[in-house]
Write an enzyme that holds these catalytic residues in place. Structure first.
Site: not given
Ligand code: NAD
Length: 347
Positions: A102-103, A133, A208, A283
């Site tokens: 999740l975000p 994260t 992380k 964040k």
């Molecule tokens: P994103 O925003 O693309 O995806 C998050 C998903 O969570 C979305 O599909 C959203 O609809 C869903 N969501 C939000 N609230 C929700 C809820 N209450 N119930 C169910 N689903 C819900 O984010 P991401 O890029 O996939 O990143 C996810 C996590 O991984 C974050 O914490 C980010 O910091 C970390 N991260 C991301 C990357 C990257 O390259 N994108 C790399 C490493 C770590």
């Protein structure tokens, strides 16, 4: 954790099992089904990262039960072979292994402890792995809440970006009890190439946020360097090649270069879409700077990186990949560069 758990659950026709020993009737209490010996895994959060991670579990033969507030993301996973649940509680009621992606902290709190959250229906003995994260303190809170329900929460944030998520090449930094690490590893190794046990719950997040502070700083440095080199008349691909065989090399230069056209299949060559959002980097830098304050650690560039990404988010770049800093620097370079810098970063 054994391949076929003996936990009794309500299994309400959500997962079609090929295991002939399982009697699957609506709302019957049954032994947890396993498809070809693989247990059902719940997956919540199907965004840029989670959607690939869940697909990897499906492609490795795991039955997967998904949930996301974004119905389009759920449809995509259903097409790939997953089943869908109505809310996190329904995921929890049907499996004893759950991964969340999740975000930010508030989304994790909502999905675990909110109305229809995982913990409202969690089955005793369930292993929950959160790969988002978030603030290490929130991970510890979730672990305590899970313990109160007879379940286990571990933090396992990832490094690697969307291409690594797609290719199951992520690095997982895991926090939780030693004795339960192998159970987490058994699931996570299907989505990554490195699964590292960092220590007690919250230590995965600590590792992380340190990594991402360095990443935020190095992406700005790589972008300034690429922009300067191009202004000096160097070909961007040639400059990247030199950096990547020299002491300036880093992940931002050799894997995720922010200059469009240097590499294919990275966000900079796709109008900065579909990668690691600037808002998410903001964040993470906020988490790192808070941790620095809490521990009286001297942080300088980390603080400046936070200010730069905060400004970018405020100016409407939050949804773009964080490498978009290159485009911003390129656009402000030229006559009146100091004035443009001031306008962007100080107003
Ligand atoms: P994103 O925003 O693309 O995806 C998050 C998903 O969570 C979305 O599909 C959203 O609809 C869903 N969501 C939000 N609230 C929700 C809820 N209450 N119930 C169910 N689903 C819900 O984010 P991401 O890029 O996939 O990143 C996810 C996590 O991984 C974050 O914490 C980010 O910091 C970390 N991260 C991301 C990357 C990257 O390259 N994108 C790399 C490493 C770590």
């Amino acid at each position: 954790m054994a391949a076929v758990s003996k936990t009794k659950v309500l299994f309400s026709n959500l997962v079609r099992s090929t295991n002939k020993n399982i009697i699957c009737k609506r709302c019957f209490s049954v032994t947890r089904p396993a498809q070809d010996g693989k247990p059902l895994i719940g997956f919540i959060g199907l965004g840029n990262m989670g959607n690939h991670m869940a697909r990897n579990l499906v492609s490795k033969g795991y039955p997967v039960l998904v949930y996301d507030v974004n119905t389009a993301a759920v449809e995509g996973l259903k097409e790939a072979g997953a089943k869908a649940a109505k809310n996190p509680a329904e995921v929890a009621a049907n499996t004893d292994r759950i991964v969340t992606m999740l975000p930010a902290s508030q989304h994790v709190q909502e999905v675990y402890t909110g109305n229809n959250g995982i913990l409202s229906k969690v089955v005793k003995g369930t292993l929950m792995i959160d790969s988002s994260t978030i603030d290490p303190a929130v991970s510890k809170d979730m672990a305590k809440a899970a313990e109160g329900k007879g379940a286990l929460y571990m933090d396992a944030p990832v490094s690697g970006g969307v291409n690594a998520a797609k290719q199951a090449l992520l690095t997982f930094m895991v926090g939780g009890p030693d004795s339960k690490f192998p159970d987490a590893q058994e699931i996570l190794q299907n989505m990554g190439k490195n699964v590292v046990h960092c220590g007690a719950v919250g230590t995965g997040q600590a590792a992380k946020i340190c990594n991402n502070m360095l990443l935020g700083i190095s992406m700005i440095g790589t972008s300034e360097t690429m922009n300067l080199g191009i202004k000096l008349g160097l070909d961007p691909k040639m400059l990247a090649k030199i950096l990547n065989m020299s002491s300036g090399r880093c992940w931002s230069s050799d894997t995720y270069n922010p200059c469009p056209g240097v590499f294919e299949n990275v966000p900079s060559s796709n109008n900065y879409e579909g990668g690691f959002g600037t808002a998410l980097m903001t964040k993470d830098l906020g988490l790192a700077n808070n941790a620095a304050k809490d521990t009286n650690s001297a942080v300088n560039l980390g603080q400046q990186a936070l200010e730069i990404y905060t400004k970018m988010t405020q100016k409407g770049y939050g949804g773009k990949d964080f490498s978009v800093i290159f485009k911003i620097l390129q656009e402000m370079s030229g006559p009146e560069v100091e004035k443009k810098k001031k306008e962007f970063f100080d107003q």
